[in-house]
Design a protein around this motif. Structure first.
Motif, PDB file in Angstrom:
ATOM      1  N   ILE A 216       0.822  -1.216   0.000  1.00  0.00           N
ATOM      2  CA  ILE A 216       0.000   0.000   0.000  1.00  0.00           C
ATOM      3  C   ILE A 216       0.859   1.272   0.000  1.00  0.00           C
ATOM      4  O   ILE A 216       0.329   2.365   0.085  1.00  0.00           O
ATOM      5  CB  ILE A 216      -1.009   0.031   1.170  1.00  0.00           C
ATOM      6  CG1 ILE A 216      -0.295   0.121   2.523  1.00  0.00           C
ATOM      7  CG2 ILE A 216      -1.949  -1.153   1.113  1.00  0.00           C
ATOM      8  CD1 ILE A 216      -1.270   0.337   3.684  1.00  0.00           C
ATOM      9  N   GLY A 217       2.171   1.103  -0.086  1.00  0.00           N
ATOM     10  CA  GLY A 217       2.999   2.278  -0.328  1.00  0.00           C
ATOM     11  C   GLY A 217       3.989   2.648   0.757  1.00  0.00           C
ATOM     12  O   GLY A 217       4.528   3.755   0.750  1.00  0.00           O
TER      13      GLY A 217
ATOM     14  N   GLN B 142       7.509   2.789   2.265  1.00  0.00           N
ATOM     15  CA  GLN B 142       8.876   2.634   1.757  1.00  0.00           C
ATOM     16  C   GLN B 142       9.668   1.691   2.666  1.00  0.00           C
ATOM     17  O   GLN B 142       9.348   1.517   3.838  1.00  0.00           O
ATOM     18  CB  GLN B 142       9.599   3.998   1.713  1.00  0.00           C
ATOM     19  CG  GLN B 142       9.000   4.997   0.731  1.00  0.00           C
ATOM     20  CD  GLN B 142       9.333   4.681  -0.725  1.00  0.00           C
ATOM     21  OE1 GLN B 142      10.031   3.716  -1.019  1.00  0.00           O
ATOM     22  NE2 GLN B 142       8.794   5.482  -1.645  1.00  0.00           N
TER      23      GLN B 142
ATOM     24  N   THR C 203      -4.018 -13.538 -10.472  1.00  0.00           N
ATOM     25  CA  THR C 203      -3.298 -12.819  -9.403  1.00  0.00           C
ATOM     26  C   THR C 203      -1.971 -12.265  -9.929  1.00  0.00           C
ATOM     27  O   THR C 203      -1.592 -11.138  -9.599  1.00  0.00           O
ATOM     28  CB  THR C 203      -3.048 -13.754  -8.204  1.00  0.00           C
ATOM     29  OG1 THR C 203      -4.314 -14.172  -7.709  1.00  0.00           O
ATOM     30  CG2 THR C 203      -2.275 -13.070  -7.107  1.00  0.00           C
TER      31      THR C 203
ATOM     32  N   ASN D  40      -0.790  -8.517  -9.772  1.00  0.00           N
ATOM     33  CA  ASN D  40       0.465  -8.151  -9.107  1.00  0.00           C
ATOM     34  C   ASN D  40       1.349  -7.287 -10.006  1.00  0.00           C
ATOM     35  O   ASN D  40       2.004  -6.343  -9.548  1.00  0.00           O
ATOM     36  CB  ASN D  40       1.240  -9.403  -8.700  1.00  0.00           C
ATOM     37  CG  ASN D  40       0.637 -10.082  -7.480  1.00  0.00           C
ATOM     38  OD1 ASN D  40      -0.155  -9.472  -6.751  1.00  0.00           O
ATOM     39  ND2 ASN D  40       0.969 -11.341  -7.276  1.00  0.00           N
TER      40      ASN D  40
ATOM     41  N   VAL E 131       3.700  -4.709  -7.611  1.00  0.00           N
ATOM     42  CA  VAL E 131       4.320  -5.453  -6.508  1.00  0.00           C
ATOM     43  C   VAL E 131       5.165  -6.598  -7.056  1.00  0.00           C
ATOM     44  O   VAL E 131       5.814  -7.318  -6.303  1.00  0.00           O
ATOM     45  CB  VAL E 131       3.276  -6.003  -5.497  1.00  0.00           C
ATOM     46  CG1 VAL E 131       2.601  -4.870  -4.764  1.00  0.00           C
ATOM     47  CG2 VAL E 131       2.276  -6.909  -6.165  1.00  0.00           C
ATOM     48  N   ASP E 132       5.155  -6.767  -8.368  1.00  0.00           N
ATOM     49  CA  ASP E 132       5.981  -7.781  -9.009  1.00  0.00           C
ATOM     50  C   ASP E 132       6.407  -7.231 -10.368  1.00  0.00           C
ATOM     51  O   ASP E 132       5.808  -6.263 -10.866  1.00  0.00           O
ATOM     52  CB  ASP E 132       5.172  -9.086  -9.162  1.00  0.00           C
ATOM     53  CG  ASP E 132       6.080 -10.317  -9.222  1.00  0.00           C
ATOM     54  OD1 ASP E 132       7.315 -10.137  -9.231  1.00  0.00           O
ATOM     55  OD2 ASP E 132       5.553 -11.432  -9.258  1.00  0.00           O
TER      56      ASP E 132
ATOM     57  N   GLU F  65      12.799   1.036  -7.147  1.00  0.00           N
ATOM     58  CA  GLU F  65      11.965   0.453  -6.096  1.00  0.00           C
ATOM     59  C   GLU F  65      11.218   1.554  -5.342  1.00  0.00           C
ATOM     60  O   GLU F  65      10.029   1.432  -5.034  1.00  0.00           O
ATOM     61  CB  GLU F  65      12.872  -0.342  -5.152  1.00  0.00           C
ATOM     62  CG  GLU F  65      12.225  -0.842  -3.877  1.00  0.00           C
ATOM     63  CD  GLU F  65      11.063  -1.785  -4.130  1.00  0.00           C
ATOM     64  OE1 GLU F  65      11.162  -2.601  -5.065  1.00  0.00           O
ATOM     65  OE2 GLU F  65      10.041  -1.683  -3.404  1.00  0.00           O
ATOM     66  N   ARG F  66      11.937   2.614  -5.093  1.00  0.00           N
ATOM     67  CA  ARG F  66      11.357   3.742  -4.351  1.00  0.00           C
ATOM     68  C   ARG F  66      10.222   4.392  -5.145  1.00  0.00           C
ATOM     69  O   ARG F  66       9.157   4.705  -4.597  1.00  0.00           O
ATOM     70  CB  ARG F  66      12.489   4.747  -4.094  1.00  0.00           C
ATOM     71  CG  ARG F  66      12.227   5.742  -3.019  1.00  0.00           C
ATOM     72  CD  ARG F  66      13.404   6.714  -3.005  1.00  0.00           C
ATOM     73  NE  ARG F  66      13.109   7.837  -2.143  1.00  0.00           N
ATOM     74  CZ  ARG F  66      13.487   7.907  -0.880  1.00  0.00           C
ATOM     75  NH1 ARG F  66      14.185   6.930  -0.356  1.00  0.00           N
ATOM     76  NH2 ARG F  66      13.179   8.947  -0.153  1.00  0.00           N
TER      77      ARG F  66
ATOM     78  N   THR G  94       7.198   2.159  -5.223  1.00  0.00           N
ATOM     79  CA  THR G  94       6.460   2.240  -3.954  1.00  0.00           C
ATOM     80  C   THR G  94       5.627   3.515  -3.917  1.00  0.00           C
ATOM     81  O   THR G  94       4.472   3.503  -3.481  1.00  0.00           O
ATOM     82  CB  THR G  94       7.446   2.205  -2.761  1.00  0.00           C
ATOM     83  OG1 THR G  94       8.284   1.062  -2.892  1.00  0.00           O
ATOM     84  CG2 THR G  94       6.721   2.139  -1.444  1.00  0.00           C
ATOM     85  N   ASP G  95       6.218   4.593  -4.408  1.00  0.00           N
ATOM     86  CA  ASP G  95       5.498   5.866  -4.412  1.00  0.00           C
ATOM     87  C   ASP G  95       4.301   5.814  -5.372  1.00  0.00           C
ATOM     88  O   ASP G  95       3.246   6.373  -5.081  1.00  0.00           O
ATOM     89  CB  ASP G  95       6.466   6.987  -4.810  1.00  0.00           C
ATOM     90  CG  ASP G  95       5.961   8.338  -4.344  1.00  0.00           C
ATOM     91  OD1 ASP G  95       5.713   8.471  -3.128  1.00  0.00           O
ATOM     92  OD2 ASP G  95       5.762   9.231  -5.196  1.00  0.00           O
TER      93      ASP G  95
ATOM     94  N   ARG H 155       2.599   3.137  -6.105  1.00  0.00           N
ATOM     95  CA  ARG H 155       1.564   2.346  -5.424  1.00  0.00           C
ATOM     96  C   ARG H 155       0.838   3.196  -4.395  1.00  0.00           C
ATOM     97  O   ARG H 155      -0.383   3.128  -4.259  1.00  0.00           O
ATOM     98  CB  ARG H 155       2.190   1.137  -4.715  1.00  0.00           C
ATOM     99  CG  ARG H 155       2.729   0.064  -5.619  1.00  0.00           C
ATOM    100  CD  ARG H 155       2.933  -1.253  -4.876  1.00  0.00           C
ATOM    101  NE  ARG H 155       3.886  -1.168  -3.795  1.00  0.00           N
ATOM    102  CZ  ARG H 155       5.190  -1.412  -3.926  1.00  0.00           C
ATOM    103  NH1 ARG H 155       5.685  -1.759  -5.102  1.00  0.00           N
ATOM    104  NH2 ARG H 155       5.994  -1.315  -2.888  1.00  0.00           N
ATOM    105  N   LEU H 156       1.622   4.025  -3.680  1.00  0.00           N
ATOM    106  CA  LEU H 156       1.030   4.829  -2.606  1.00  0.00           C
ATOM    107  C   LEU H 156       0.041   5.861  -3.139  1.00  0.00           C
ATOM    108  O   LEU H 156      -1.008   6.083  -2.560  1.00  0.00           O
ATOM    109  CB  LEU H 156       2.168   5.524  -1.835  1.00  0.00           C
ATOM    110  CG  LEU H 156       1.761   6.505  -0.741  1.00  0.00           C
ATOM    111  CD1 LEU H 156       0.987   5.796   0.366  1.00  0.00           C
ATOM    112  CD2 LEU H 156       2.988   7.192  -0.146  1.00  0.00           C
TER     113      LEU H 156
ATOM    114  N   PHE I 202      -5.285  -1.064  -2.992  1.00  0.00           N
ATOM    115  CA  PHE I 202      -5.321  -2.541  -2.997  1.00  0.00           C
ATOM    116  C   PHE I 202      -6.424  -3.067  -2.079  1.00  0.00           C
ATOM    117  O   PHE I 202      -6.594  -2.572  -0.963  1.00  0.00           O
ATOM    118  CB  PHE I 202      -3.990  -3.114  -2.499  1.00  0.00           C
ATOM    119  CG  PHE I 202      -2.855  -2.949  -3.468  1.00  0.00           C
ATOM    120  CD1 PHE I 202      -2.575  -3.933  -4.410  1.00  0.00           C
ATOM    121  CD2 PHE I 202      -2.057  -1.808  -3.447  1.00  0.00           C
ATOM    122  CE1 PHE I 202      -1.519  -3.784  -5.295  1.00  0.00           C
ATOM    123  CE2 PHE I 202      -1.015  -1.649  -4.322  1.00  0.00           C
ATOM    124  CZ  PHE I 202      -0.740  -2.637  -5.263  1.00  0.00           C
TER     125      PHE I 202
END
Lengths: 435, 233
Positions: free
Chosen positions: A334-335, A337, B48, B52, B57-58, B77-78, B81-82, B84-85, B90
């Motif tokens: 969900i984000g 880090q 799935t 993903n 996430v994959d 990666e950073r 993640t950002d 996704r945020l 999800f």
């Protein structure tokens, strides 16, 4: 956010109460042990300083040796009043001074004998003696009369004498003969640790007479400072100042004067007067091995316990991460880090460490206070080692919590590895983990 | 309509020891903003895995996945993640709520990660969503004190609170009874219509599929068809 982080960390800790309590207990025990052992060493040091600076030494001593020939030496400061006047100019930290004649003799009673280190005092100018000595028989002020002697309880018991009894002092001189003097016991004081087992006092005039010294000569000038921690600085300053003023001054050498008198000075090729500045720690350095031994033993013990705690932390966090792999994966998905995941786990370990070590520090302070209040008599067999007659632990809350902070930090640092491992989990792997 | 997700000839192979298991084989798909799309297929078909990859996430073995115009294979990666945020919400089959946080805190959590909102703004937004999913009275409860349906509603609120452009739901009704499952799908549909949030969810339940604008059928790691609601039912 920090509040939520703290909430997550603390609630996660509370979810596994038994496991975390065990670990926090181990941390508390380690911290408590560290605080108590250091309290014991500091207590020993405080007792030693109190008894040493009352009985044998000032915070700083201006002493010296006089050699008639290069092979013979006496612990003497000649014309001490001049030295004292010059000294006062350079020590603004000075609280008060005393002048002591130094000597040693065999004390012989009707029933027994023992060796004594003698301090020749002018009792009316010895505020330290009045403050520290607890007279159990006789009067301290009677020591102003020539031909008198103050003993400590243990010595009086050993010599089987009491106030009013007469002893003979037999003192070897530098010329190879023994001088004798009869002295009357006028006071018996409560023993104040190791030093009082072999130190005794008599009027300076009596000791000068025993050694055939002139009135202007003495053994050492004891300087008492308002802040004893300044002693090394003051000694160094005096060394330079008195040398510049024309006296011959010995190089700094952290040994007690009697070791120098018997081992070092007779082998040196000079005659006449040399001054020697020492601190109370120099004069007591022959006992430093005891502190070193206790500190080394403490360090080994605490190190072993710390290793156990660190292994425990690593194991506990590894289990916790395994149990919460899916949760960590979700947070990553969900984000969150990686660094935030690491932070949360470090926070958890830090909280556990702070709680455990903090409790240990509080517990140790309480235990120390109870032990001090109980006034527990130290068995005679370990009295010399502990330098105390009654167990006294010197603990300071600031220092105790300092140790707790260090242990909490070690705990946190130990958790860095599993926390980093957790942060590196792939969200997809973590999410589908069945733990 | 612009494509919020673009999957181009994507393959994904897993390694189980020395065995290679192809999960997706040359899948291409476009999802447009505001769609309410189901991915249907039997177990092990690659639903799935597809979610993903789209959810960042994959990573694919081959091919390109673009989300909100960004090629995910070139992002760090950073940055992933950002992404996704801020862009993706999800919803998981097993709800995956943080057990030690309350309902309110679980929903608020993505906003705390995003930062930038005042406490009052966060409270207002979480409050609105909890009201929308019918859990205002349970704000202080922990997940363990809720039923499965209630937990999934919390998960829906959490997925939406950051106002993502895309919500991915992996079998969101699989652990719920049919009535509760239908309620959850209705809730997601309401949110889709209310905010025009794009939803992509996987299912193998025909009743659930019936709620979708369109159904993407997948089997053996390959896209079989994309059907509109009428064709699917």
């Amino acid at each position: 956010m920090l509040l939520v982080d703290l909430q997550i960390a603390s609630r996660n800790l509370l979810q596994h109460t038994r496991r975390n309590l065990f670990l926090a207990g181990a941390l508390a025990a380690t911290t408590a042990l560290l605080v108590l052992l250091n309290g014991l060493v500091d207590g020993m040091k405080a007792s030693l300083m109190e008894s040493a600076t009352t009985l044998m030494t000032g915070h700083v001593n201006v002493g010296g040796f006089y050699k008639v020939t290069s092979g013979t030496a006496a612990p003497l400061v000649t014309d001490y009043r001049k030295v004292l006047a010059e000294t006062r100019k350079h020590v603004p930290e000075l609280d008060y001074t005393t002048v002591r004649v130094r000597g040693y003799a065999k004390a012989v009673s009707e029933k027994s004998s023992m060796d004594l280190v003698l301090g020749g005092v002018e009792v009316e100018h010895e505020p330290g003696l009045h403050r520290v000595l607890q007279i159990t028989a006789g009067r301290l002020d009677d020591l102003a009369q020539p031909g008198t002697l103050l003993l400590f309880e243990d010595q009086a018991r050993r010599l089987e004498v009491k106030v009013g009894d007469v002893l003979t002092l037999s003192a070897p001189t530098t010329r190879g003969q023994s001088n004798t003097a009869d002295v009357r016991v006028v006071a018996v004081a409560r023993s104040v640790g190791l030093m009082s087992s072999f130190s005794a006092f008599l009027p300076a005039v009596t000791l000068r007479k025993l050694y055939n010294l002139r009135e202007g000569n003495t053994g050492a000038i004891h300087l008492y400072l308002k802040d004893p921690s300044k002693a090394p600085e003051v000694a160094a300053r005096l060394r330079d100042a008195l040398a510049q003023a024309g006296w011959r001054v010995m190089d700094a050498d952290p040994q007690p004067y009697w070791m120098k008198l018997f081992q070092k000075i007779p082998s040196e090729d000079w005659t006449g007067q040399k001054l020697d500045m020492t601190t109370w720690e120099d004069e007591m350095s022959f006992l430093s091995w005891i502190f070193s031994a206790v500190r080394v033993l403490s360090a080994i013990l605490v190190f072993v316990l710390m290793v156990i705690v660190v292994v425990g932390i690593l194991n506990t966090l590894a289990i916790a991460i395994r149990e919460r792999t899916r949760e960590i994966g979700t947070l990553r998905a969900i984000g969150m880090q990686r660094r935030k995941v690491r932070w949360l786990l470090l926070l958890e370990a830090g909280l556990l460490g702070a709680a455990g070590a903090g409790a240990g520090a509080v517990g140790a302070l309480a235990i120390a206070a109870l032990l001090n209040r109980a006034h527990i008599a130290v068995p005679a067999s370990v009295e010399m080692f502990l330098m105390q007659q009654h167990l006294h632990l010197q603990t300071a809350p600031g220092r105790a919590f300092g140790y707790a902070a260090v242990l909490a930090l070690v705990t946190t640092v130990a958790s860095l590895l599993p926390a980093t491992w957790a942060a590196r989990l792939k969200p997809v792997t973590a999410m589908h983990h069945i733990g | 309509m612009s494509a919020i997700v673009s999957v181009e000839n994507v393959s994904k192979t897993y390694h189980l020891g020395k065995t290679e298991v192809p999960a997706l084989r040359g899948v291409s798909l476009e999802i447009h903003a505001g769609e309410f799309l189901a991915v249907a297929g039997p177990s092990g078909s690659g639903k799935t895995t597809l979610l993903n990859l789209i959810g960042c996430v994959d990573t694919p073995t081959a091919g390109v996945v673009r989300v909100d115009g960004k090629d995910t294979s070139v992002l760090s990666e950073r940055a992933l993640t950002d992404l996704r945020l801020r862009r993706i919400g999800f919803i998981f089959q097993s709800f995956n709520l943080v057990p030690v946080l309350s309902v309110f805190q679980n929903v608020e959590f993505p906003l705390l990660l995003q930062g930038g909102l005042t406490r009052g703004e966060r409270q207002r937004r979480v409050g609105e969503l909890l009201q929308a999913v019918g859990l205002s009275d349970h704000a202080r409860h922990r997940p363990s004190e809720l039923s499965g349906g209630q937990r999934q509603r919390v998960a829906v609120a959490r997925a939406l609170v950051g106002r993502p452009r895309l919500v991915l739901a992996d079998e969101p009704t699989a652990n719920l009874d049919s009535t509760t499952g239908a309620t959850i799908i209705d809730l997601m549909r309401d949110m889709n219509e209310r905010d025009q949030t794009t939803f992509l969810f996987s299912t193998h339940d025909q009743k659930v599929m019936a709620h979708a604008h369109a159904v993407v059928r997948i089997a053996d790691g390959q896209l079989q068809a994309r059907e509109t609601l009428q064709a699917a039912s």
